[in-house]
Motif scaffolding. Structure first.
Motif, PDB file in Angstrom:
ATOM      1  N   THR A   6     -16.188  71.479 -43.191  1.00 47.50           N
ATOM      2  CA  THR A   6     -15.361  70.322 -43.537  1.00 47.50           C
ATOM      3  C   THR A   6     -14.124  70.397 -42.651  1.00 47.50           C
ATOM      4  O   THR A   6     -13.874  71.441 -42.037  1.00 47.50           O
ATOM      5  CB  THR A   6     -14.914  70.377 -45.015  1.00 47.50           C
ATOM      6  OG1 THR A   6     -14.029  71.515 -45.174  1.00 47.50           O
ATOM      7  CG2 THR A   6     -16.081  70.528 -45.975  1.00 47.50           C
ATOM      8  N   ASP A  30      -7.278  79.363 -38.442  1.00 47.48           N
ATOM      9  CA  ASP A  30      -6.086  80.038 -38.995  1.00 47.48           C
ATOM     10  C   ASP A  30      -6.417  81.484 -39.355  1.00 47.48           C
ATOM     11  O   ASP A  30      -5.610  82.391 -39.161  1.00 47.48           O
ATOM     12  CB  ASP A  30      -5.595  79.328 -40.268  1.00 47.48           C
ATOM     13  CG  ASP A  30      -4.915  78.006 -39.961  1.00 47.48           C
ATOM     14  OD1 ASP A  30      -4.726  77.688 -38.765  1.00 47.48           O
ATOM     15  OD2 ASP A  30      -4.582  77.283 -40.917  1.00 47.48           O
ATOM     16  N   PHE A  31      -7.636  81.682 -39.874  1.00 49.80           N
ATOM     17  CA  PHE A  31      -8.031  83.026 -40.300  1.00 49.80           C
ATOM     18  C   PHE A  31      -8.111  83.979 -39.110  1.00 49.80           C
ATOM     19  O   PHE A  31      -7.643  85.121 -39.180  1.00 49.80           O
ATOM     20  CB  PHE A  31      -9.369  82.997 -41.047  1.00 49.80           C
ATOM     21  CG  PHE A  31      -9.851  84.363 -41.439  1.00 49.80           C
ATOM     22  CD1 PHE A  31      -9.204  85.078 -42.429  1.00 49.80           C
ATOM     23  CD2 PHE A  31     -10.925  84.950 -40.786  1.00 49.80           C
ATOM     24  CE1 PHE A  31      -9.617  86.361 -42.778  1.00 49.80           C
ATOM     25  CE2 PHE A  31     -11.351  86.229 -41.127  1.00 49.80           C
ATOM     26  CZ  PHE A  31     -10.686  86.934 -42.118  1.00 49.80           C
ATOM     27  N   LEU A  63     -19.930  78.916 -44.382  1.00 51.86           N
ATOM     28  CA  LEU A  63     -19.352  77.887 -45.239  1.00 51.86           C
ATOM     29  C   LEU A  63     -19.770  76.506 -44.769  1.00 51.86           C
ATOM     30  O   LEU A  63     -19.992  76.290 -43.577  1.00 51.86           O
ATOM     31  CB  LEU A  63     -17.830  77.982 -45.170  1.00 51.86           C
ATOM     32  CG  LEU A  63     -17.226  79.180 -45.891  1.00 51.86           C
ATOM     33  CD1 LEU A  63     -15.851  79.481 -45.336  1.00 51.86           C
ATOM     34  CD2 LEU A  63     -17.158  78.883 -47.382  1.00 51.86           C
ATOM     35  N   GLU A 113     -15.973  66.142 -54.036  1.00 53.51           N
ATOM     36  CA  GLU A 113     -16.391  66.719 -52.755  1.00 53.51           C
ATOM     37  C   GLU A 113     -16.290  65.697 -51.622  1.00 53.51           C
ATOM     38  O   GLU A 113     -16.841  64.614 -51.701  1.00 53.51           O
ATOM     39  CB  GLU A 113     -17.830  67.222 -52.883  1.00 53.51           C
ATOM     40  CG  GLU A 113     -18.269  68.131 -51.770  1.00 53.51           C
ATOM     41  CD  GLU A 113     -17.513  69.462 -51.757  1.00 53.51           C
ATOM     42  OE1 GLU A 113     -17.953  70.380 -52.432  1.00 53.51           O
ATOM     43  OE2 GLU A 113     -16.492  69.534 -51.058  1.00 53.51           O
ATOM     44  N   MET A 158     -11.231  70.826 -43.579  1.00 55.64           N
ATOM     45  CA  MET A 158     -10.423  71.930 -44.123  1.00 55.64           C
ATOM     46  C   MET A 158     -10.958  73.286 -43.673  1.00 55.64           C
ATOM     47  O   MET A 158     -10.199  74.141 -43.211  1.00 55.64           O
ATOM     48  CB  MET A 158     -10.380  71.835 -45.652  1.00 55.64           C
ATOM     49  CG  MET A 158      -9.660  72.967 -46.345  1.00 55.64           C
ATOM     50  SD  MET A 158      -7.954  73.242 -45.804  1.00 55.64           S
ATOM     51  CE  MET A 158      -7.043  72.394 -47.101  1.00 55.64           C
ATOM     52  N   THR A 159     -12.290  73.515 -43.781  1.00 57.28           N
ATOM     53  CA  THR A 159     -12.805  74.844 -43.417  1.00 57.28           C
ATOM     54  C   THR A 159     -12.686  75.081 -41.915  1.00 57.28           C
ATOM     55  O   THR A 159     -12.525  76.220 -41.484  1.00 57.28           O
ATOM     56  CB  THR A 159     -14.275  75.046 -43.862  1.00 57.28           C
ATOM     57  OG1 THR A 159     -15.084  74.055 -43.243  1.00 57.28           O
ATOM     58  CG2 THR A 159     -14.415  74.981 -45.360  1.00 57.28           C
ATOM     59  N   VAL A 196       0.075  69.603 -44.193  1.00 63.99           N
ATOM     60  CA  VAL A 196      -0.193  70.977 -44.627  1.00 63.99           C
ATOM     61  C   VAL A 196       1.128  71.659 -44.990  1.00 63.99           C
ATOM     62  O   VAL A 196       1.208  72.396 -45.956  1.00 63.99           O
ATOM     63  CB  VAL A 196      -0.940  71.776 -43.531  1.00 63.99           C
ATOM     64  CG1 VAL A 196      -1.127  73.230 -43.948  1.00 63.99           C
ATOM     65  CG2 VAL A 196      -2.282  71.124 -43.232  1.00 63.99           C
ATOM     66  N   ARG A 199      -4.652  71.929 -36.610  1.00 67.34           N
ATOM     67  CA  ARG A 199      -3.676  71.441 -37.587  1.00 67.34           C
ATOM     68  C   ARG A 199      -3.404  69.948 -37.370  1.00 67.34           C
ATOM     69  O   ARG A 199      -3.413  69.171 -38.321  1.00 67.34           O
ATOM     70  CB  ARG A 199      -2.380  72.240 -37.481  1.00 67.34           C
ATOM     71  CG  ARG A 199      -1.174  71.637 -38.194  1.00 67.34           C
ATOM     72  CD  ARG A 199      -1.252  71.787 -39.697  1.00 67.34           C
ATOM     73  NE  ARG A 199      -0.894  73.136 -40.084  1.00 67.34           N
ATOM     74  CZ  ARG A 199       0.334  73.508 -40.481  1.00 67.34           C
ATOM     75  NH1 ARG A 199       1.297  72.631 -40.588  1.00 67.34           N
ATOM     76  NH2 ARG A 199       0.564  74.757 -40.791  1.00 67.34           N
ATOM     77  N   PRO A 213      -4.238  72.556 -53.544  1.00 65.02           N
ATOM     78  CA  PRO A 213      -5.275  73.506 -53.124  1.00 65.02           C
ATOM     79  C   PRO A 213      -6.085  74.135 -54.263  1.00 65.02           C
ATOM     80  O   PRO A 213      -7.238  74.499 -54.061  1.00 65.02           O
ATOM     81  CB  PRO A 213      -4.483  74.590 -52.372  1.00 65.02           C
ATOM     82  CG  PRO A 213      -3.259  73.901 -51.888  1.00 65.02           C
ATOM     83  CD  PRO A 213      -2.928  72.877 -52.938  1.00 65.02           C
ATOM     84  N   MET A 228      -9.218  76.258 -41.615  1.00 69.07           N
ATOM     85  CA  MET A 228      -9.114  77.589 -42.235  1.00 69.07           C
ATOM     86  C   MET A 228      -9.679  78.669 -41.316  1.00 69.07           C
ATOM     87  O   MET A 228      -9.118  79.755 -41.208  1.00 69.07           O
ATOM     88  CB  MET A 228      -9.924  77.633 -43.536  1.00 69.07           C
ATOM     89  CG  MET A 228      -9.242  77.057 -44.744  1.00 69.07           C
ATOM     90  SD  MET A 228     -10.445  77.075 -46.108  1.00 69.07           S
ATOM     91  CE  MET A 228      -9.396  76.556 -47.463  1.00 69.07           C
TER      92      MET A 228
END
Lengths: 147, 198
Positions: A66, A75-76, A63, A146, A68-69, A119, A109, A138, A72
């Motif tokens: 960013t 967190d994933f 990906l 972007e 955000m990613t 968040v 975070r 979201p 993510m």
């Protein structure tokens, strides 16, 4: 990583030596290692190479990175380890890895909230306004927005 | 209880609108093997689970499925943003539009609205976990079929991610079933239902 490599057995799990009849068996995953690094795990949809079984062998590219990613991805990995630990609660190595990711998750975070906003609503503590309502939500995306 | 996090589990960024794709992807929102059914199935089955590993697993996977429901909703929403009436008619999206405009409604691609008849809560550990294994496989196949039908890479990236989650969940439910059976009567797994008989 070469996925056809079977030598350390990460694509095979253990079955019971004496399995009762009339029951379905899925082998137990032996270990939380090997594991992808966080960004690759998120783009592939699993932390574990042994469970990575894509349709037509087509996999997602990494990906675009960013703020955000980045959050993510960490967190994933924590989510994925939680499911693993639900069925492997005595795996100390996996629990150690989970501890590492919980610490990373907290840092990620905090970095994200400082840069982009809350968040969850507890992130509003100490903020100057109720920025919870700020766009984007979201599910919204406009190609021109972007970041 | 649940607390909302203002983020998706995996990014959904669809550049091109395409109501023709939304027409079948909506099935993973409200179809028989979709994410709404998945989350309700697991979050409802957990009450009668007798072992803590299974209470935890069904709670965690059920919660993740709610996140997947949100991602499918985001795909449908983005595929149907800023549509003209001409685009709606050309894509055959008019039959959905007439009832729901560009809202996201839990329905199967066939038009059949989401139904609890597509899931089961049997109150029996072995029956419920076997249902969950089947449910993950059915959802995986639905994602395979979406990948066959859909040619937008922005959509397919998300679908491939969601499909892989079904494979991981299948593994965990299988392990959960193993853990449960190890705690049960080894001479006769079906002697009692540990969710009900004490």
């Amino acid at each position: 990583m070469d996925k056809n490599k079977m030598d350390n057995g990460y694509m095979t799990g253990s079955l019971p030596a004496n399995a009762p009849l009339a029951a379905a068996y899925v082998p137990m995953q032996r270990s939380a290692a090997p594991a992808y690094e966080a960004n690759e795990a998120l783009s592939r949809g699993t932390l574990f190479p042994g469970l990575d079984l894509p349709f037509m062998n087509i996999v997602n590219n990494d990906l675009k990175c960013t703020p955000m990613t980045e959050m993510m991805a960490i967190d994933f990995v924590a989510d994925e380890l939680e499911l693993y630990l639900d069925t492997h609660q005595s795996d100390a190595e996996a629990f150690g890895m989970y501890q590492t990711f919980l610490a990373l998750k907290k840092e990620a975070r905090e970095r994200y909230v400082k840069m982009c906003g809350p968040v969850d609503q507890t992130d509003l503590l100490g903020m100057s306004s109720y920025s919870w309502l700020n766009n984007p939500w979201p599910w919204d995306y406009q190609p021109q927005m972007e970041v | 209880m649940f607390v909302y996090e203002k983020k998706l589990q995996y990014p959904v960024k669809i550049k091109n609108t395409n109501p023709a794709l939304a027409k079948f992807i909506i099935s993973q929102y409200g179809g028989p093997d979709g994410e709404l059914g998945a989350s309700l199935r697991y979050l409802s089955q957990r009450y009668s689970m007798p072992y803590p590993e299974l209470k935890g697993l069904l709670t965690d996977i059920g919660t993740e499925e709610l996140g997947h429901l949100e991602m499918i909703g985001a795909i449908v929403h983005q595929l149907t943003r800023d549509l003209s009436l001409a685009e709606i008619k050309k894509a055959g999206f008019d039959t959905y539009f007439v009832d729901h405009t560009a809202g996201v409604y839990p329905t199967a691609a066939s038009g059949f609205p989401w139904s609890a008849a597509s899931m089961e809560v049997k109150g029996d550990v072995i029956a419920d976990l076997n249902e969950d294994l089947g449910a993950e496989q059915k959802a995986r196949v639905t994602y395979d079929n979406i990948l066959r039908l859909c040619d937008d890479p922005d959509v397919n990236n998300v679908i491939r991610y969601l499909r892989e989650r079904e494979v991981v969940h299948f593994q965990r439910f299988g392990e959960g079933l193993r853990l449960a059976m190890e705690k049960m009567n080894q001479k006769n797994l079906y002697a009692v239902n540990p969710s009900f008989d004490k």
